[in-house]
Structures are given as C-alpha cells and as structure tokens.
Design a protein around this motif. Structure first.
Motif, PDB file in Angstrom:
ATOM      1  N   GLY A   1       6.052  19.886 -15.961  1.00 19.05           N
ATOM      2  CA  GLY A   1       7.339  20.314 -15.417  1.00 19.05           C
ATOM      3  C   GLY A   1       8.265  19.182 -15.064  1.00 19.05           C
ATOM      4  N   VAL A   2       7.836  17.938 -15.263  1.00 23.45           N
ATOM      5  CA  VAL A   2       8.667  16.797 -14.890  1.00 23.45           C
ATOM      6  C   VAL A   2       9.068  16.048 -16.143  1.00 23.45           C
ATOM      7  CG1 VAL A   2       8.786  14.666 -13.566  1.00 23.45           C
ATOM      8  CG2 VAL A   2       7.477  16.598 -12.693  1.00 23.45           C
ATOM      9  N   LEU A   3      10.346  15.960 -16.363  1.00 18.82           N
ATOM     10  CA  LEU A   3      10.864  15.337 -17.580  1.00 18.82           C
ATOM     11  C   LEU A   3      10.393  13.889 -17.714  1.00 18.82           C
ATOM     12  CD1 LEU A   3      12.834  15.449 -20.003  1.00 18.82           C
ATOM     13  CD2 LEU A   3      14.588  14.577 -18.456  1.00 18.82           C
ATOM     14  N   GLY A   4      10.037  13.500 -18.923  1.00 19.51           N
ATOM     15  CA  GLY A   4       9.738  12.103 -19.201  1.00 19.51           C
ATOM     16  C   GLY A   4       8.276  11.730 -19.039  1.00 19.51           C
ATOM     17  N   TRP A   5       7.413  12.689 -18.678  1.00 13.09           N
ATOM     18  CA  TRP A   5       6.006  12.359 -18.509  1.00 13.09           C
ATOM     19  C   TRP A   5       5.192  12.687 -19.757  1.00 13.09           C
ATOM     20  CZ3 TRP A   5       3.769  13.148 -12.971  1.00 13.09           C
ATOM     21  CH2 TRP A   5       4.533  12.370 -12.087  1.00 13.09           C
ATOM     22  N   GLY A   6       5.888  13.087 -20.818  1.00 10.53           N
ATOM     23  CA  GLY A   6       5.188  13.276 -22.079  1.00 10.53           C
ATOM     24  C   GLY A   6       4.356  14.531 -22.147  1.00 10.53           C
ATOM     25  N   GLY A   7       4.804  15.599 -21.546  1.00 15.46           N
ATOM     26  CA  GLY A   7       4.077  16.860 -21.622  1.00 15.46           C
ATOM     27  C   GLY A   7       2.908  16.897 -20.668  1.00 15.46           C
ATOM     28  N   PHE A   8       1.801  17.499 -21.125  1.00 19.04           N
ATOM     29  CA  PHE A   8       0.647  17.681 -20.242  1.00 19.04           C
ATOM     30  C   PHE A   8      -0.067  16.362 -19.940  1.00 19.04           C
ATOM     31  CE2 PHE A   8       1.031  21.310 -23.109  1.00 19.04           C
ATOM     32  CZ  PHE A   8       1.278  22.317 -22.214  1.00 19.04           C
ATOM     33  N   TRP A   9      -0.097  15.487 -20.947  1.00 20.66           N
ATOM     34  CA  TRP A   9      -0.949  14.308 -20.841  1.00 20.66           C
ATOM     35  C   TRP A   9      -0.341  13.189 -21.677  1.00 20.66           C
ATOM     36  CZ3 TRP A   9      -5.184  13.750 -17.807  1.00 20.66           C
ATOM     37  CH2 TRP A   9      -5.973  12.614 -18.005  1.00 20.66           C
ATOM     38  N   SER A  10      -0.280  11.992 -21.113  1.00 26.23           N
ATOM     39  CA  SER A  10       0.322  10.893 -21.873  1.00 26.23           C
ATOM     40  C   SER A  10      -0.483   9.606 -21.728  1.00 26.23           C
ATOM     41  CB  SER A  10       1.753  10.654 -21.398  1.00 26.23           C
ATOM     42  OG  SER A  10       1.778  10.304 -20.027  1.00 26.23           O
ATOM     43  N   TRP A  11      -1.722   9.696 -21.275  1.00 22.49           N
ATOM     44  CA  TRP A  11      -2.573   8.523 -21.073  1.00 22.49           C
ATOM     45  C   TRP A  11      -1.891   7.511 -20.152  1.00 22.49           C
ATOM     46  CZ3 TRP A  11      -7.477   8.998 -22.095  1.00 22.49           C
ATOM     47  CH2 TRP A  11      -7.895   9.806 -23.148  1.00 22.49           C
ATOM     48  N   ASP A  12      -1.135   8.007 -19.204  1.00 18.10           N
ATOM     49  CA  ASP A  12      -0.598   7.145 -18.154  1.00 18.10           C
ATOM     50  C   ASP A  12      -1.787   6.573 -17.358  1.00 18.10           C
ATOM     51  OD1 ASP A  12       1.933   6.644 -16.251  1.00 18.10           O
ATOM     52  OD2 ASP A  12       0.190   7.165 -15.029  1.00 18.10           O
TER      53      ASP A  12
END
Length: 779
Positions: free
Chosen positions: A246-257
């Motif tokens: 729900g937060v823009l820019g985090w790459g969807g569900f999962w982004s290996w942050d």
C-alpha cells in the motif's frame, strides 16, 4: 542526589534489570550447587522483574495516550493530531520503545518457565537462568538508552522544566493500520525463541558434562513454541508485505529491501529448525543439528534487529536508524558465539559417527530430508551474504556497491526448485514407494528442465542478464519461469497423496487434524512459490499525467485522459484537499491552553463576556480565566460568537486582574469557527484526493479514490492506492496528486490473490497442526 535522568519509568527499568539479573544469578547458583536454597527468592525476583517491565511499558503507553511530552521519546514519536491507534503505535515506533516492548514480552516468557511446574530439575534451572540473563541484558540496555529520558536531558539546550505543547509527530510511513499489528506479533515471535535458544545451549553443556539433556525432556513443548513462533513470524512477514503493497515506491509486496531480507533470515532458520526438531523427535536423527538449529534462531533474530536498527544497511524503512547501542552487539556476539561454537566443539570433540544402517541406500528418506533441510540453510546464507557483502566490501575497500534483486532471485531459484523436488521425493518415500518416488521425481526433473526452455515471450525469462554477469545469472536468468510449475505441482500433489495415505482408516480426529495442518502448509507453500514467481514477471505498468484536477470539482464533465502505450482511459471526477489537523482541531480550548506553556497560542471558544481594560478590548472565552485582548481598532468582539484566534500569551498579572491569561490578537489573526483565519495555521499533513475511474477499452477495471498525503514538517509524502482485486490479479492505481495535477500510474499484478491464498493455507495449516498435535499428545 537523584540524577535528572532517573525518572519513574527509568527507575522501573533499573528495578527490572536488577531483579532479572539477581534471578539469573540465583538460578545459576542453584544449577551449579544442585540446591533449591534460594527458590523462593528466585520466584520473587523474576516476578518483580516482569512486573516492573510490564509497568514500565504500560506507563510509556499511558504517556503516549495522554500526550505527555515531558519525555524526549514521547515527543519524538507522537503528536496531538494523531488518533489513539497511532499514539499507541508510536510506543514501539523507535529503538527504545521497541526494545522495551521486546524485553517485556521476553520477561513474561522467561518468568513463565520459572513459575511453571512443567520445567523443573537441574538443567531447567540453567535454561531459566540464561533466559532471565537475556532479560537482564535488555533491561540494562534500556537503563542507558531509556525511553523515559526527560526532554531537557536529551536536549540540553532546552530550558529546564520546559514541556513542549505538542509532539514532533510520527514517521508518516508508520501511520498505517498494519503498523498496529506488524511489530507486536514480530516481537511476540522473537520473545518465544529465547527458550529454544537456552535449551539448545544447555543441551550441549549437559552433553559435555555427561548429563541427561533437558532438550529431550522439553522437546514436545519446544516444538509447539517453535510452531507458534513460526505462525507469528509468518503472519508478521505477510502483514509487512501488505503494508509495503500500500505504500508507493516499495516495489509491491516484496523487493528484497535489507529490512525485508533481514526478517526472512530468522524465518528460514526457524523453518529449518522445526523440520530438524520434528525429525529428531520421531527418528532420533539430527541429535546435534536439531538443538544447534534451535539455539541459532535467536542470534539470527538479533542479527535481523541489527540490520533494522543500525542504519548501516540502506533501507527504505529503517525507522529507527539512530544506533543500536552496544547492548545489541554484545547480545549478538555472545549468543552467536555460544550457538555456533558449542555445537561445533561437541561435534568435533565428543560426537561419534552417526549410526547408519549398512543396507541403507544413499538415496534414502534420511538423505532426501537432509537435502530439503539444507536448502533452508542455503537460502538463509544467500540472504545473509546479499546483506553483508556491500558492508564488508565498503569496509575493506571503501568502495560502495549494492546487491540487486537478481542476486537473491537467481541464486535462490535453483535452490527452491531443488527443495520442491526433494520435498516431493520425500513425501513419496515416506509412503515407502521407492521405485515410484525415484521414477516420478526423475520424470518431473526432466519436465522441469524442458519447461525452462519454453518461453512464449520475453516476459517468461527469469531475468535479463548481460554478457558480463556471472554464469549463474546467465544460465538461470535465461530460463523460463514455467520451470517452477512442474516441481511445485509435484510437491503439492505428493504431499496431498501422502496425507490421504496417512489418514485413511485412522479414527483419531486429532491425528487427522495434525496431518491436515501439515498438508495445508506444504500445499500453501507451493501455491505461494508459483504465485510469487509469476506476479512480478508479468506485472505491467502505464502512466498518464492529468492537468488541473482541481477543475473537476465544479465541472459536471469528468477530465478524461487516454493512457499512452496502453488501452487504459482515466476519468477524474472530483478533487478534494483535506488538512490534518484542521484549524478547528488544532485550536486549543481555554483549559487546554492553560495546561501547556506557549508564548504564542491558537485558541478557540465562545465569547461570554466583553470588557475594556486600559483602552484594550478584552473578551472572556467559555466563562473561563482566559481572555482575548486587542487594541486593534479593527478588531471587534461580540458576545455569543464562537471564535478562533492566535496571539501572544501574557498572564493576567500583567494587567493586575484575576484572569489567568490574555491572548493578544488582531483582526488578521481572529475569525469565527466557520470562517477561521486560515493563514495562522499550518497543518501537519495535506491530503490531495481525487475520484477516478479507469477503463481498459470499454471495460471499467477500477473505480474509487487515490490520494497523496503531503507531510509538511517531515517533507515526506505517502500515497493511498486504489486496488481493484480480481480472481486473476489486481489492478493497482496510484499517483502523485496535487491541486495542479496528478501523475497516475496503473499497474497490474497477476496472481496477486493467489499469494494470499498460499499464505492463508500456510497459516491455517500451522494453526491446525498446533491444535491437532496438542490434542494428539494428550491421548
């Protein structure tokens, strides 16, 4: 003399540190001397420790709820405009509060083992001693980095005794309903892992001393603890994924942050430990690995905390990067050393060769199970290396490098495929169908390799590697994502067949419930792996700019824009701007104004009396001791009018009256509640909202509102997306919105709901396993 920093809350933490340390020392003394001489004192000390931490956490929560900004931590993480939910959320929004919350839950778990009659005996005392020593370490950390540090101690330039009238606010990204759930269940999962850690350590100590292991005695209970922790940690990761979605820019569900990856590492370790402990209980295998794995999870949790809190690892959601303190590093060093050195030392010095039947083939249930469990360890190592390499490289050479998603995806993919094949093979071997198992697995492996070459379009490639990339990237990256389907289907089918085979003819409902849980976990995992593999490769994105969205408010005709390079059309039908807090909410009542110390105040109230003092017009508000005052001839007061005004605050003694305070205002700073002086108020957040409808061709695919929240003080924006869910996937609409225009992006995430289906099956499955196993053991 009591130092200024030793406040009531800090004193509670000091008491907890002393009591838990004393309890740990007494338990260690009892273990070494084989005596129960100080049992009563131990019970009292551990109880006092937990009570003090519970009281400290409750007190901190109370300070957040009432908005007491005497303490720096409360001021830094809360504000008046926040709702009650987010004031409570602020308690664990930063380092000190989250460690206090974690310490409190850990103390409850540790003390419960001391009071429970199930955990008695010499070895148990050492387990309890280690658990309470960890509590003491947490509490000692908090005595030097206390959430109850007064604001004039934390900020020496602040005048002594000054209390800010309002808080600095909460990180905007944390103002989300999922934040109310995500951290608490994460720390609950972490707290449950201290006892498995202590049991694993004591197991090897007992073995070195030639004594019976308490690990074996506690194993059934520990398995349930590990399962509950796995349930909570899985739910935590999922809720974090929903939050990120729900937060823009985090790459969807999962982004290996880094923070996302760090949380995954203890989950992988926990999954491996569960498999090892379960196998140890049923077959006696993993006599070293099972307790070692149980002991290693807690250091992995500390490592994950280090990643989240240190600020060393660049992450979009390092919310508490102000330093982790030496306490966390000390805890990581001690627990990590014990969890690694003791098992290796025992294996090297004491353990003999494992018993292995002479006629056992190399491809047995044992070896296949080993391979599947080892896969979790390999996946954990891939994640740890991906996190650590940039830091190590920077420390060694001063060169900053980053590890992208390809590292995690492409290195993990072959391991996951192998794990699915090994898991399916094990399920068939477990039914003692050796020929069928080997033949079927070999056939699926061949189909998997063949599917890797089936690529209907470029989207089916796992990646787009360049000629200079490592060989693994080029080989795996040029494979088709279709290759994940055969092993995943094989895995789900074999575990379903195994389930039917095991429960057929068995009358026990508890056994059936336990087996149902096991099969749901494995089928859910297969669904999740396939859905995750497809959702990012086949996601699409298209954007369009819409100018002058504010004009849509008064225009009966919507603003219509075609989205370039797509079949989408966007209609904007309304624009609204919402401030938070509004000037009406921000203005203080007379009583609220008197309760805070402000040189300039914004106040509201009904004029109940008018007078003139020394050629100055004054007006009483709400029959209180707060008066408005103005010598500005253009300013007028009228009884019965509800007004909002801003001005300098003077106490009543300045005019030798009995009023408590006067607010000196003028015409530019005064207005009615219905027509307030807008320029005197700066909201913390302005939400720009538009109503939109999205068409794909002639079909309406999404309808609702999107919004962008502009947080003026933190210079940070967040976005509310419009998510239209469907069976085959989500249409995800989000945009940057202002009064002048909106940049709207339309994404599609195929199989998004299948991700939730897989996770739901896993969570239901582990719940059924916990309940079913508990009932089955009581029979």
């Amino acid at each position: 003399m009591i130092p200024d920093a030793l406040t009531f809350g800090t004193l509670l933490i000091v008491v907890a540190a002393f009591a838990s340390g004393l309890s740990a020392a007494l338990l260690l003394y009892g273990y070494l001397t084989r005596s129960d001489e100080f049992q009563r004192l131990t019970l009292v000390a551990s109880g006092v420790s937990t009570a003090a931490l519970v009281a400290a956490h409750s007190y901190l929560t109370y300070l957040f709820v009432v908005g007491d900004y005497t303490y720096a931590y409360v001021w830094e993480n809360s504000a008046e405009y926040l709702s009650l939910l987010y004031r409570v959320t602020g308690v664990y929004a930063n380092h000190e509060g989250s460690i206090l919350f974690w310490a409190t839950l850990t103390a409850v778990v540790a003390t419960w083992t001391v009071y429970s009659s199930h955990f008695e005996g010499r070895g148990s005392r050492l387990v309890q001693s280690i658990s309470l020593a960890i509590v003491a370490t947490f509490a000692a950390m908090l005595t030097t980095q206390s959430p109850f540090t007064p604001i004039d101690v934390a900020y020496p330039d602040t005048p002594a005794g000054f209390v800010p009238p309002d808080g600095d606010g909460l990180n905007p990204l944390l103002i989300d309903p999922w934040m109310a759930i995500h951290p608490p269940i994460t720390f609950a999962a972490y707290a449950l892992l201290i006892v498995p850690f202590a049991l694993g350590i004591v197991h090897f100590v007992s073995r070195f001393r030639g004594e019976a292991s308490v690990f074996d005695e506690w194993l059934p209970s520990m398995l349930q603890w590990l399962r509950i922790s796995w349930l909570l940690l899985t739910a935590s990761i999922v809720f974090g994924g929903i939050w990120a979605y729900g937060v823009l820019g985090w790459g969807g569900f999962w982004s290996w942050d880094p923070v996302e990856t760090a949380v995954l590492i203890p989950w992988l370790g926990l999954t491996a430990a569960l498999h090892a402990a379960n196998r140890y209980e049923t077959s006696g295998e993993y006599s070293i690995f099972a307790p070692a794995a149980a002991a290693l999870i807690f250091p992995l949790v500390i490592f994950a905390t280090t990643v989240v809190r240190s600020g060393v690892f660049r992450s979009v959601h390092s919310f508490a990067a102000g330093g982790i303190g030496t306490g966390i590093l000390f805890l990581l060093a001690v627990t990590g050393t014990l969890a690694i050195v003791l098992p290796f030392a025992y294996w090297f010095l004491e353990a003999g060769d494992p018993d292995r039947p002479a006629d056992e083939p190399w491809l047995s249930r044992r070896t296949v199970y080993h391979g599947a469990v080892l896969s979790f360890a390999v996946l954990a190592f891939i994640s740890i290396w991906g996190l650590s390499f940039p830091v190590l490289r920077n420390a060694a050479t001063g060169v900053e490098v980053s590890v992208g998603q390809d590292h995690y995806n492409l290195w993990s993919y072959p391991v996951v495929v192998f794990m699915l094949l090994a898991g399916g093979l094990y399920a068939l071997l477990d039914m003692r169908r050796r020929r069928l198992a080997i033949g079927a697995t070999a056939a699926v492996a061949v189909v998997t390799i063949a599917a890797a070459f089936v690529t209907p379009s470029a989207n089916w490639f796992l990646s787009d590697p360049s000629a200079h990339d490592p060989a693994v990237y080029r080989i795996v990256g040029n494979a088709s994502v279709l290759s994940i389907v055969p092993p995943a289907v094989f895995f789900a089918v074999t575990w379903t067949v195994r389930y039917v085979d095991r429960v057929r003819g068995v009358p026990s409902r508890a056994f059936k419930l336990r087996e149902t849980g096991i099969v749901l976990i494995h089928v859910g995992g297969a669904v999740l792996i396939v859905a995750v593999s497809f959702v990012y490769l086949f996601s699409t994105s298209a954007s369009v700019a819409v100018v002058g969205v504010a004009d849509a408010t008064d225009n009966p005709e919507p603003i219509v824009e075609e989205v370039p390079d797509s079949e989408y059309t966007v209609e904007v039908t309304n624009y609204d701007s919402v401030e938070e807090p509004t000037i009406q909410d921000a203005a203080r009542s007379p009583a609220e104004m008197l309760a805070v110390s402000e040189e300039v105040s914004l106040v509201r109230g009904e004029i109940t009396e008018i007078d003139t003092i020394e050629n100055t017009d004054v007006a009483r508000l709400d029959d209180s001791d707060v008066w408005l005052a103005s010598s500005d001839a253009s300013t007028s007061f009228e009884e019965g009018t509800e007004v909002i005004a801003r001005g300098n605050v003077f106490d009543g003694e300045s005019l030798a009256t009995d009023a408590d305070a006067y607010v000196y205002t003028d015409a530019d700073n005064k207005g009615t509640v219905s027509d307030p002086p807008e320029d005197v108020h700066e909201p913390r957040m302005v939400s720009h909202e538009v109503d939109i409808t999205v068409y794909e061709g002639d079909e309406k695919v999404a309808e609702g509102s999107i919004a962008e929240q502009e947080y003026l003080r933190s210079e940070m924006n967040t976005n509310d997306a419009l998510i239209e869910r469907g069976i085959t996937g989500d249409t995800y609409v989000v945009g940057q919105v202002s009064e002048g225009g909106a940049s709207i992006t339309i994404d599609t995430y195929p199989l998004a709901n299948q991700i939730w289906t897989g996770v739901g099956l896993m969570l239901v499955g582990i719940t059924a396993l916990i309940v079913g196993d508990s009932r089955f053991r009581k029979r």
